[in-house]
Design a protein around this motif. Structure first.
Motif, PDB file in Angstrom:
ATOM      1  N   PHE A  85      30.580  47.421  14.484  1.00 37.39           N
ATOM      2  CA  PHE A  85      31.911  47.383  13.894  1.00 37.39           C
ATOM      3  C   PHE A  85      32.778  46.407  14.677  1.00 37.39           C
ATOM      4  O   PHE A  85      32.702  46.340  15.900  1.00 37.39           O
ATOM      5  CB  PHE A  85      32.517  48.785  13.872  1.00 37.39           C
ATOM      6  N   ARG A  86      33.627  45.655  13.934  1.00 39.22           N
ATOM      7  CA  ARG A  86      34.469  44.631  14.539  1.00 39.22           C
ATOM      8  C   ARG A  86      35.911  44.810  14.098  1.00 39.22           C
ATOM      9  O   ARG A  86      36.166  45.256  12.969  1.00 39.22           O
ATOM     10  CB  ARG A  86      33.974  43.247  14.121  1.00 39.22           C
ATOM     11  N   ASP A  87      36.822  44.428  14.970  1.00 40.76           N
ATOM     12  CA  ASP A  87      38.238  44.505  14.619  1.00 40.76           C
ATOM     13  C   ASP A  87      38.628  43.262  13.815  1.00 40.76           C
ATOM     14  O   ASP A  87      37.783  42.426  13.477  1.00 40.76           O
ATOM     15  CB  ASP A  87      39.116  44.713  15.861  1.00 40.76           C
ATOM     16  N   GLY A  88      39.914  43.132  13.517  1.00 37.02           N
ATOM     17  CA  GLY A  88      40.381  42.026  12.690  1.00 37.02           C
ATOM     18  C   GLY A  88      40.179  40.655  13.302  1.00 37.02           C
ATOM     19  O   GLY A  88      40.172  39.648  12.590  1.00 37.02           O
ATOM     20  N   ARG A  89      39.983  40.568  14.610  1.00 36.62           N
ATOM     21  CA  ARG A  89      39.721  39.293  15.281  1.00 36.62           C
ATOM     22  C   ARG A  89      38.228  39.015  15.424  1.00 36.62           C
ATOM     23  O   ARG A  89      37.839  38.004  15.991  1.00 36.62           O
ATOM     24  CB  ARG A  89      40.381  39.287  16.661  1.00 36.62           C
ATOM     25  N   GLY A  90      37.401  39.965  14.967  1.00 39.26           N
ATOM     26  CA  GLY A  90      35.953  39.793  15.090  1.00 39.26           C
ATOM     27  C   GLY A  90      35.379  40.309  16.388  1.00 39.26           C
ATOM     28  O   GLY A  90      34.193  40.114  16.671  1.00 39.26           O
ATOM     29  N   THR A  91      36.196  41.005  17.179  1.00 33.54           N
ATOM     30  CA  THR A  91      35.728  41.560  18.446  1.00 33.54           C
ATOM     31  C   THR A  91      34.965  42.860  18.201  1.00 33.54           C
ATOM     32  O   THR A  91      35.466  43.747  17.508  1.00 33.54           O
ATOM     33  CB  THR A  91      36.926  41.848  19.373  1.00 33.54           C
ATOM     34  N   PRO A  92      33.744  43.007  18.744  1.00 37.63           N
ATOM     35  CA  PRO A  92      32.997  44.256  18.568  1.00 37.63           C
ATOM     36  C   PRO A  92      33.732  45.449  19.183  1.00 37.63           C
ATOM     37  O   PRO A  92      34.265  45.343  20.289  1.00 37.63           O
ATOM     38  CB  PRO A  92      31.680  43.993  19.298  1.00 37.63           C
ATOM     39  N   VAL A  93      33.772  46.565  18.430  1.00 38.46           N
ATOM     40  CA  VAL A  93      34.435  47.775  18.921  1.00 38.46           C
ATOM     41  C   VAL A  93      33.504  48.989  18.937  1.00 38.46           C
ATOM     42  O   VAL A  93      33.846  50.020  19.520  1.00 38.46           O
ATOM     43  CB  VAL A  93      35.719  48.097  18.116  1.00 38.46           C
ATOM     44  N   ALA A  94      32.330  48.900  18.312  1.00 37.33           N
ATOM     45  CA  ALA A  94      31.348  49.995  18.339  1.00 37.33           C
ATOM     46  C   ALA A  94      30.006  49.469  17.860  1.00 37.33           C
ATOM     47  O   ALA A  94      29.945  48.508  17.091  1.00 37.33           O
ATOM     48  CB  ALA A  94      31.796  51.160  17.458  1.00 37.33           C
ATOM     49  N   LEU A  95      28.926  50.111  18.305  1.00 39.51           N
ATOM     50  CA  LEU A  95      27.575  49.679  17.959  1.00 39.51           C
ATOM     51  C   LEU A  95      26.664  50.887  17.818  1.00 39.51           C
ATOM     52  O   LEU A  95      26.688  51.794  18.652  1.00 39.51           O
ATOM     53  CB  LEU A  95      27.020  48.755  19.058  1.00 39.51           C
ATOM     54  N   SER A  96      25.843  50.897  16.760  1.00 37.46           N
ATOM     55  CA  SER A  96      24.758  51.875  16.595  1.00 37.46           C
ATOM     56  C   SER A  96      23.465  51.103  16.389  1.00 37.46           C
ATOM     57  O   SER A  96      23.443  50.119  15.648  1.00 37.46           O
ATOM     58  CB  SER A  96      24.987  52.776  15.378  1.00 37.46           C
ATOM     59  N   VAL A  97      22.399  51.531  17.053  1.00 33.80           N
ATOM     60  CA  VAL A  97      21.095  50.864  16.949  1.00 33.80           C
ATOM     61  C   VAL A  97      20.038  51.892  16.577  1.00 33.80           C
ATOM     62  O   VAL A  97      19.956  52.963  17.189  1.00 33.80           O
ATOM     63  CB  VAL A  97      20.715  50.172  18.278  1.00 33.80           C
ATOM     64  N   LEU A  98      19.228  51.556  15.582  1.00 33.47           N
ATOM     65  CA  LEU A  98      18.117  52.398  15.152  1.00 33.47           C
ATOM     66  C   LEU A  98      16.812  51.629  15.339  1.00 33.47           C
ATOM     67  O   LEU A  98      16.730  50.450  15.004  1.00 33.47           O
ATOM     68  CB  LEU A  98      18.262  52.775  13.673  1.00 33.47           C
ATOM     69  N   GLY A  99      15.792  52.319  15.850  1.00 33.28           N
ATOM     70  CA  GLY A  99      14.487  51.712  15.994  1.00 33.28           C
ATOM     71  C   GLY A  99      14.404  50.820  17.226  1.00 33.28           C
ATOM     72  O   GLY A  99      15.356  50.742  18.005  1.00 33.28           O
ATOM     73  N   PRO A 100      13.272  50.158  17.411  1.00 29.97           N
ATOM     74  CA  PRO A 100      12.126  50.209  16.504  1.00 29.97           C
ATOM     75  C   PRO A 100      11.352  51.525  16.616  1.00 29.97           C
ATOM     76  O   PRO A 100      11.478  52.247  17.604  1.00 29.97           O
ATOM     77  CB  PRO A 100      11.265  49.028  16.971  1.00 29.97           C
ATOM     78  N   VAL A 101      10.572  51.800  15.595  1.00 31.70           N
ATOM     79  CA  VAL A 101       9.696  52.971  15.574  1.00 31.70           C
ATOM     80  C   VAL A 101       8.372  52.561  16.202  1.00 31.70           C
ATOM     81  O   VAL A 101       7.751  51.588  15.769  1.00 31.70           O
ATOM     82  CB  VAL A 101       9.489  53.477  14.127  1.00 31.70           C
ATOM     83  N   THR A 102       7.944  53.268  17.225  1.00 32.49           N
ATOM     84  CA  THR A 102       6.706  52.912  17.931  1.00 32.49           C
ATOM     85  C   THR A 102       5.472  53.376  17.159  1.00 32.49           C
ATOM     86  O   THR A 102       5.559  54.222  16.269  1.00 32.49           O
ATOM     87  CB  THR A 102       6.677  53.550  19.327  1.00 32.49           C
ATOM     88  N   ALA A 103       4.328  52.822  17.542  1.00 31.11           N
ATOM     89  CA  ALA A 103       3.065  53.250  16.931  1.00 31.11           C
ATOM     90  C   ALA A 103       2.839  54.735  17.156  1.00 31.11           C
ATOM     91  O   ALA A 103       2.357  55.443  16.264  1.00 31.11           O
ATOM     92  CB  ALA A 103       1.907  52.431  17.495  1.00 31.11           C
ATOM     93  N   ALA A 104       3.194  55.252  18.340  1.00 29.91           N
ATOM     94  CA  ALA A 104       3.031  56.681  18.617  1.00 29.91           C
ATOM     95  C   ALA A 104       3.903  57.518  17.691  1.00 29.91           C
ATOM     96  O   ALA A 104       3.470  58.575  17.199  1.00 29.91           O
ATOM     97  CB  ALA A 104       3.369  56.982  20.077  1.00 29.91           C
ATOM     98  N   GLU A 105       5.133  57.052  17.432  1.00 34.19           N
ATOM     99  CA  GLU A 105       6.020  57.790  16.529  1.00 34.19           C
ATOM    100  C   GLU A 105       5.512  57.771  15.091  1.00 34.19           C
ATOM    101  O   GLU A 105       5.851  58.650  14.304  1.00 34.19           O
ATOM    102  CB  GLU A 105       7.438  57.210  16.588  1.00 34.19           C
ATOM    103  N   ARG A 106       4.708  56.780  14.752  1.00 36.15           N
ATOM    104  CA  ARG A 106       4.092  56.715  13.426  1.00 36.15           C
ATOM    105  C   ARG A 106       2.733  57.405  13.398  1.00 36.15           C
ATOM    106  O   ARG A 106       2.036  57.366  12.380  1.00 36.15           O
ATOM    107  CB  ARG A 106       3.900  55.248  13.004  1.00 36.15           C
ATOM    108  N   GLY A 107       2.319  58.013  14.510  1.00 35.79           N
ATOM    109  CA  GLY A 107       1.010  58.653  14.570  1.00 35.79           C
ATOM    110  C   GLY A 107      -0.128  57.655  14.520  1.00 35.79           C
ATOM    111  O   GLY A 107      -1.231  57.980  14.075  1.00 35.79           O
TER     112      GLY A 107
END
Length: 194
Positions: free
Chosen positions: A118-140
């Motif tokens: 997420f970025r403010d009106g000037r384009g400055t980052p204000v929050a971040l969420s990251v998903l993954g990667p999913v490992t081979a072990a997590e995929r069985g």
């Protein structure tokens, strides 16, 4: 409602294993992705492999093509008015949910990572969420896509979201077997005036 365009890889060119130079709704920042059909076979995910349910799966998914690293970006302006508009965001009454089905091939560690910044009106980052990667072990140790989700409050002052989908090849093969499908970013607002 999903704020992303073509989060399911269904629009535009593709359908085979050949990389494409243009992905509708996304900017290709690095590499060349492939939008592969679930009917291709040859070790790629099929409808029989674990992944999104029939209501979400569609006919195609994203992959990293044959580039060591492939990156797709989508910049999403947040609503100006309404229940999830700027007034509600700044009052802390809007939450976001980001989700995607991420995976890879068999025991390989090629993978996909999904992030929303997420970025403010000037384009400055204000929050971040990251998903993954999913490992081979997590995929069985099998070819599969696994759902990953995150949700939190949209930070006050946020005016846009940058969604980044990155596929990374870790092995020595030619294919970048990071996979993704059903990518979504949604907003919900609590009761109150916007």
């Amino acid at each position: 409602m999903n704020l992303l365009v073509n989060g399911d890889a269904e629009r535009g060119p593709g359908g085979g294993v050949e990389p494409v130079t243009d992905v509708q709704g996304w900017v290709v920042r690095e590499g060349a992705p492939a939008l592969i059909g679930y009917d291709v076979g040859n070790g790629y995910p099929t409808p029989a492999d674990p992944g999104p349910g029939p209501a979400q799966r569609g006919s195609r998914f994203f992959s990293g093509g044959n580039s060591p690293r492939t990156a797709l970006v989508q910049d999403v302006p947040l609503p100006v008015a309404g229940r999830a508009g700027r007034g509600a965001v700044d009052a802390g009454r809007v939450r976001y949910a980001v989700s995607g089905w991420l995976g890879g091939y068999a025991t390989q560690e090629d993978g996909a990572r999904l992030s929303v910044e997420f970025r403010d009106g000037r384009g400055t980052p204000v929050a971040l969420s990251v998903l993954g990667p999913v490992t081979a072990a997590e995929r069985g140790g099998r070819t599969a896509l696994v759902e990953r989700t995150a949700e939190a409050a949209v930070p006050p002052g946020a005016r846009s979201a940058r969604v980044l989908l990155v596929f990374t090849r870790t092995g020595s093969g030619v294919s970048n077997d990071g996979y993704a499908d059903a990518i979504s970013l949604t907003l919900t607002a609590s009761k109150g005036r916007a």
